[in-house]
Design an enzyme around this catalytic site. Sequence first.
Site: not given
Length: 190
Positions: A7, A78
């Site tokens: 993102d 992540y």
Amino acid sequence: NRCGRTDKGVSAFSQIVSIDIRSRIEPKNQCTEEGVAGELDYCDLLNKVLPRQIRAVCWMPLVTSTFSARFDCEGRGYKYFFPRGNLDVELMQTACQDFVGTYDFRNFCKMDVGHGVLNYIRRINHVEINLVQKNEFDEFDMFCIDINGSAFLWHMIRSMMSILFIIDEKKEAPSIIKDLLDIEKYPNKP
């Protein structure tokens, strides 16, 4: 193709890409030690044309021409960093364990039907919050949540973190995670 995308405002490390390129070595010898040693310096060639913040650090020949960095990936991870502030990190650590497993994460993402994403089932293998930097004042301690899974949806990690912060603020009970993962109870984002 690439293993995944990030993102806006998110950095990626250890990204895997697969590309078709020319070789100076015969196909039958490309996967030998001599073939690899005699090959073009692909990292150097790529780094000359990539932006400074993106670097190729290693390469390998592929045994199969059907390899896909995206679809053959066995897992992704992540790391989300945040300061302690006045957060109850222990409560967040307990609550985040409810994400572990295979679930439909449609209530924890931004819908991405424009890119053909119609399946929201993902597997989270491991979630853990760790102290990464202790500071003189506790509220300045830095923590990292480590999330490992099969794949992630658009804004999935942001949504998961938002719910954890809402739980920490006592605006929702920790059970909200299990509720939102129950798509029969919440078939659409509440």
